[in-house]
Motif scaffolding. Sequence first.
Motif, PDB file in Angstrom:
ATOM      1  N   ASP A  69       0.817  -1.224   0.000  1.00 59.58           N
ATOM      2  CA  ASP A  69       0.000   0.000   0.000  1.00 59.58           C
ATOM      3  C   ASP A  69       0.845   1.266   0.000  1.00 59.58           C
ATOM      4  O   ASP A  69       0.612   2.174  -0.788  1.00 59.58           O
ATOM      5  CB  ASP A  69      -0.976   0.057   1.175  1.00 59.58           C
ATOM      6  N   THR A  70       1.783   1.378   0.909  1.00 59.24           N
ATOM      7  CA  THR A  70       2.696   2.512   0.929  1.00 59.24           C
ATOM      8  C   THR A  70       4.102   1.984   1.176  1.00 59.24           C
ATOM      9  O   THR A  70       4.290   0.844   1.623  1.00 59.24           O
ATOM     10  CB  THR A  70       2.343   3.523   2.037  1.00 59.24           C
ATOM     11  N   THR A 445       1.725   1.835  -4.531  1.00 61.97           N
ATOM     12  CA  THR A 445       0.262   1.959  -4.568  1.00 61.97           C
ATOM     13  C   THR A 445      -0.344   1.287  -5.791  1.00 61.97           C
ATOM     14  O   THR A 445      -1.562   1.137  -5.858  1.00 61.97           O
ATOM     15  CB  THR A 445      -0.150   3.441  -4.547  1.00 61.97           C
TER      16      THR A 445
END
Length: 622
Positions: A69-70, A445
């Motif tokens: 995600d990050t 992402t």
Amino acid sequence: MNIHKTLLLAAASGLSLAAGAQGKAYLETDFDDGIPSDFTLVDMDENPVAVSNYSHATIDGSWAANPADTKDNGAAFSFSSCQYEYPVENWMITPAVHIEDAAAILRWDARSVHYDLPESYKVMVSEGTTAPADFKEVCRVDAESYGWQTRAVSLADYAGKDVYVAFVCTSDNKFILAVDNLFIGEPSGSRLVVRDTSRRFVGSSSPTAPATGFIVNVGAPLEAETLECATDGGTLSMPVGRQLLTGDTLAYSFDVPVELNKTARYSLSLATAGGEALSLYADSLYCSYFPKTLLAEEGTGTWCNNCPVGVLYANEMKERLGDDVLVVTVHTRDKLTCNDYNNGISRWISGIPAFIYNRDNTTLTVGPVFDDELYAKAQASEVPASVDLKVERSADDVLTLTANTQFAVDYDNADGRYKLGFALIEKTVEGTDSTKQQNNCTLVTYGEYYYMPQTMPSKLTFFHNVPREGSTAFTGVEGSLPAVLEGGGSYEYTHTLAIPAAYRDTDDLFAVVYVLNSLTGKVFNIGRADVPMTPTGIATATAGTADGGISVSLSGGSFLVNFPDGSEPYTVTVCALDGTVLTKATGNGGSAVVACPEAQGRFCLLRAVQGENVIVRKFFIK
């Protein structure tokens, strides 16, 4: 726990959490600093990871920590794309944990990183050693979701004991299973996950529309009194009156008041026996004259390095809306291009990747970043028409498409602008060497595309809803709707469409009808129906018969099929009468013997294809 990930999950998946503090943790890790050194990692299958199928990933055995995600948010990854075609057995085992109290739970987040390759895994507990034989299964997931899923099980049975917990990936050549936010301990409060299953686009035939879904308790047990739904017209209540244990599910359905061409917002909260009001979830329903299936047409190309970002956006939209949206993938200048459909969409799309909703040029976006405001605008558009579609298939692969269209308001159609258009679409196309997708996704992402090479491996490449015929999809069919369209009127129209020869043996085709303004191109609504695998109304054959140069006969319970060409490829498919494929044979040459013991004592349909020659016959196998 990583709060940023929780918020991402809520936004992407229609999921909400009500959570207190974590409570007393016996073991807790978010994998941000890697897999803890006291965990045991075991590659039981000894099937080497196909490292060439991955990029930007640390691969150190079958489990390794990587960003998710990050850049700063880590997760434990199990890599299941391997060199050999058999399932993996990748073990990640915690150190021994003492379960102090019956209130203890095991909770974790998990997801399948690749949209088309859902991962399978087991969660196991051992009271003895780390030897696999000592573990007992407490949870099995056969196809983990694409969005993060929070799961929990009670460890009450292990109170007072020392245990090991293992996550065992059992996928058969998939991609990446991600596990995060592992917690073993006593939660201090409730934590509830909400999964919404409502239809977002509703009609006005009723003053209310259902808001539906289910709530899962992934925290401590709680006494639930009532579930409340706050709307613009007041608050609706659903009595619960029971304890929700860890892992319990509570289904809900509320009749939310709706008004024509307006958005109806609602929010959910749970009242507990202790007097708490837990705020859970908020969403909205949009009401127009008819329910709508949102049309989103995606302009992409396999040669385009940025196009995987468009695919990612399409996947997210399908996760949010399910059957309420149809995303059609329109390819440009590549092996998947359907020229008539591609030429039609080029009226709007001049660059890729791009999206347009309902072919309304005010909702067009071009580039690798997509705008949720345009989606919201498309969501709230008026829906003045509905259409249902029925499809029948003849023995020579001609489709009869019967569309029944209704209008809610009057339209003057003297100039013939309002029409029905039709298309034939293939649900899923797996990649080949000639359709490998190029990929230039370099941000975490971008999910699975960040972890795939610049030229994506064909075994990891999937294309969805690819047009195969669309000669009327944009222009419409002349005379398909009358010169005067009356509100409340219903209009039936029948159209015929031949399945292109290259796709006659494809078992996942569906047809689409578009109600459109052929001058502006705007689509009011769409209907869809699967194409039957086998024809309707075919005759029974008990001995031998021939068609198109192909002959077929029964011999000792097997089919003997003779083809006119001695070298061309052929396909023979035997189906049950409901369309279930019983057996399928392919080859080259002039004849085939096809055994089908599954057809014994029943009627079945045989379909044989060689080039343009096709035969379909019905048999009873004694």
